[in-house]
Design a protein around this motif. Sequence first.
Motif, PDB file in Angstrom:
ATOM      1  N   ALA A   1      -4.119  12.103   8.738  1.00 14.63           N
ATOM      2  CA  ALA A   1      -4.810  10.995   9.399  1.00 14.63           C
ATOM      3  C   ALA A   1      -4.898   9.781   8.482  1.00 14.63           C
ATOM      4  O   ALA A   1      -4.710   8.642   8.927  1.00 14.63           O
ATOM      5  CB  ALA A   1      -6.205  11.442   9.838  1.00 14.63           C
ATOM      6  N   VAL A   2      -5.145  10.017   7.189  1.00 14.36           N
ATOM      7  CA  VAL A   2      -5.223   8.910   6.219  1.00 14.36           C
ATOM      8  C   VAL A   2      -3.883   8.184   6.126  1.00 14.36           C
ATOM      9  O   VAL A   2      -3.830   6.942   6.170  1.00 14.36           O
ATOM     10  CB  VAL A   2      -5.650   9.434   4.833  1.00 14.36           C
ATOM     11  N   THR A   3      -2.802   8.934   5.983  1.00 16.03           N
ATOM     12  CA  THR A   3      -1.481   8.298   5.863  1.00 16.03           C
ATOM     13  C   THR A   3      -1.121   7.516   7.119  1.00 16.03           C
ATOM     14  O   THR A   3      -0.565   6.413   7.033  1.00 16.03           O
ATOM     15  CB  THR A   3      -0.396   9.352   5.585  1.00 16.03           C
ATOM     16  N   SER A   4      -1.453   8.051   8.294  1.00 18.40           N
ATOM     17  CA  SER A   4      -1.152   7.348   9.548  1.00 18.40           C
ATOM     18  C   SER A   4      -1.949   6.059   9.655  1.00 18.40           C
ATOM     19  O   SER A   4      -1.447   5.047  10.157  1.00 18.40           O
ATOM     20  CB  SER A   4      -1.453   8.261  10.741  1.00 18.40           C
ATOM     21  N   ILE A   5      -3.202   6.082   9.207  1.00 18.39           N
ATOM     22  CA  ILE A   5      -4.042   4.876   9.241  1.00 18.39           C
ATOM     23  C   ILE A   5      -3.413   3.781   8.380  1.00 18.39           C
ATOM     24  O   ILE A   5      -3.336   2.609   8.796  1.00 18.39           O
ATOM     25  CB  ILE A   5      -5.466   5.206   8.760  1.00 18.39           C
TER      26      ILE A   5
ATOM     27  N   SER B   1      -8.152   9.221  -1.875  1.00 14.06           N
ATOM     28  CA  SER B   1      -8.442  10.296  -0.918  1.00 14.06           C
ATOM     29  C   SER B   1      -7.517  11.496  -1.113  1.00 14.06           C
ATOM     30  O   SER B   1      -7.950  12.648  -1.004  1.00 14.06           O
ATOM     31  CB  SER B   1      -8.336   9.774   0.514  1.00 14.06           C
TER      32      SER B   1
ATOM     33  N   SER C   1       0.459  13.561  11.946  1.00 17.15           N
ATOM     34  CA  SER C   1       0.756  12.133  11.763  1.00 17.15           C
ATOM     35  C   SER C   1       1.304  11.520  13.034  1.00 17.15           C
ATOM     36  O   SER C   1       0.896  10.412  13.430  1.00 17.15           O
ATOM     37  CB  SER C   1       1.765  11.942  10.621  1.00 17.15           C
TER      38      SER C   1
ATOM     39  N   LYS D   1     -13.535   7.943   8.054  1.00 21.93           N
ATOM     40  CA  LYS D   1     -12.815   7.485   9.240  1.00 21.93           C
ATOM     41  C   LYS D   1     -11.691   8.452   9.619  1.00 21.93           C
ATOM     42  O   LYS D   1     -11.418   8.657  10.807  1.00 21.93           O
ATOM     43  CB  LYS D   1     -12.247   6.082   9.001  1.00 21.93           C
ATOM     44  N   ALA D   2     -11.041   9.029   8.605  1.00 25.97           N
ATOM     45  CA  ALA D   2      -9.988  10.008   8.902  1.00 25.97           C
ATOM     46  C   ALA D   2     -10.577  11.252   9.564  1.00 25.97           C
ATOM     47  O   ALA D   2     -10.005  11.802  10.512  1.00 25.97           O
ATOM     48  CB  ALA D   2      -9.260  10.389   7.613  1.00 25.97           C
TER      49      ALA D   2
ATOM     50  N   VAL E   1      -1.659  11.193  15.562  1.00 24.67           N
ATOM     51  CA  VAL E   1      -2.595  10.116  15.216  1.00 24.67           C
ATOM     52  C   VAL E   1      -1.948   8.749  15.428  1.00 24.67           C
ATOM     53  O   VAL E   1      -2.581   7.812  15.948  1.00 24.67           O
ATOM     54  CB  VAL E   1      -3.075  10.277  13.754  1.00 24.67           C
TER      55      VAL E   1
ATOM     56  N   VAL F   1      -6.585  16.172   7.447  1.00 21.37           N
ATOM     57  CA  VAL F   1      -7.261  14.905   7.146  1.00 21.37           C
ATOM     58  C   VAL F   1      -6.318  13.960   6.400  1.00 21.37           C
ATOM     59  O   VAL F   1      -6.293  12.750   6.653  1.00 21.37           O
ATOM     60  CB  VAL F   1      -8.534  15.173   6.313  1.00 21.37           C
ATOM     61  N   GLU F   2      -5.522  14.500   5.485  1.00 16.77           N
ATOM     62  CA  GLU F   2      -4.588  13.657   4.732  1.00 16.77           C
ATOM     63  C   GLU F   2      -3.570  12.998   5.662  1.00 16.77           C
ATOM     64  O   GLU F   2      -3.179  11.846   5.455  1.00 16.77           O
ATOM     65  CB  GLU F   2      -3.869  14.499   3.671  1.00 16.77           C
TER      66      GLU F   2
END
Length: 385
Positions: A325-329, A269, A144, A71-72, A147, A322-323
């Motif tokens: 995007a993960v933290t923002s999610i 992740s 971040s 998803k990221a 996103v 990508v990391e």
Amino acid sequence: MWLLLLGSPANQMLKISVHILTTYLAVISVLCFWCDQFFWGVAFATAAALQFLYVISVIDRLSFTMLVLQKAVKMVWSLPEVKRVAYVFMAVMLLWMGIWSFGTAGVVASDMDDGGRWWLLLVLSVSLFWTGAVLCNTVHVIVSGMVFLVLIHDGRDSVSMPHNPLVKSLRYAVTTSLGSICYGSLFTAAIRTLRWEIRGIRSKIGNNECLLCCVDFLFHLVETLVRFFNKYAYVQIAVYGKGFNRSARDAWELFQSTGVEALVAYDCSGAVLLMGTIVGGLITGTCAGAWTYTKWHDRVVMVGSTAMLMGMVLVGLAMVVVESAVTSIYICYAEDPLLIHRWDAEFFNQMSETLHQRLQYRSARAREVLTNNRFDSHTQESLSV
């Protein structure tokens, strides 16, 4: 190449990062022993063993990790401008490495003793690592912020989306927030790595109470540090403009108050992306070491280890997209879960189900510990009577 690989299904990246790294470290260890480099052989063999044990300890989490990474990557590839930011910062890093290499080459080619050369290389390597960390975290803040805005405004094409959000994030990251980024870059990577290792060991200890007590002490110590130094602070810095320590504290309190901390702790992740970064560095170091072997037999390790660090910094700049995007999610899910539901309803359901399972697991574990403590106290009272 790594950015292109990230655009492919995340399952491939997972296999390369998780499984190949252990094998690669073991092969390099054998080569070091073959070249009579006993210290480095033991170091790489130990790293291979620790990597294998870590993978075994988190093998049950990899399916959820793969989902989050997919998803990221989907988010990142829907925002081509964030990839261009990574390319620009890679070019800046390459320019800095070109300047930095003059000093490093001078140290390697100097006539001073090996001890002096190693100390100077250590100082230069710390300088390179910190510069790389600052650039990575600058990209982290930019991506971040971008996103987070996309998720908040329900798409990049939304009418409410600010004009030129990427330019604003870039200007903010390199001016107002630069001090917080430099400060946080000193600590976050080391603390995160230590936390991953302790979590992996803690989950596999079993009923050894003495060992569990020691690991729990280390775990709570690291958790205290994570409260003030964590990567989620960069999202708060990007969105709200807070200082680093306050951002880290607020992000962690947000996770704990909503229960999302259980989901963050379950996700691997960041560790998988770090493995990819290490693989990239090892490939770079191996190629440089092989070339050096044809020129100077006595400086293979020195040049190879320096090249490995340079490779890790460059690949890290790709991975941080990508990391981020993960933290923002996770931040968006903690602040308002409906933001994730609007973006991807199926992913929202899977996250909610996993969070429910993790909270149930923690609750059951807490009840088990409480029951055991009561039983022990009752047994001691009976014995005293």
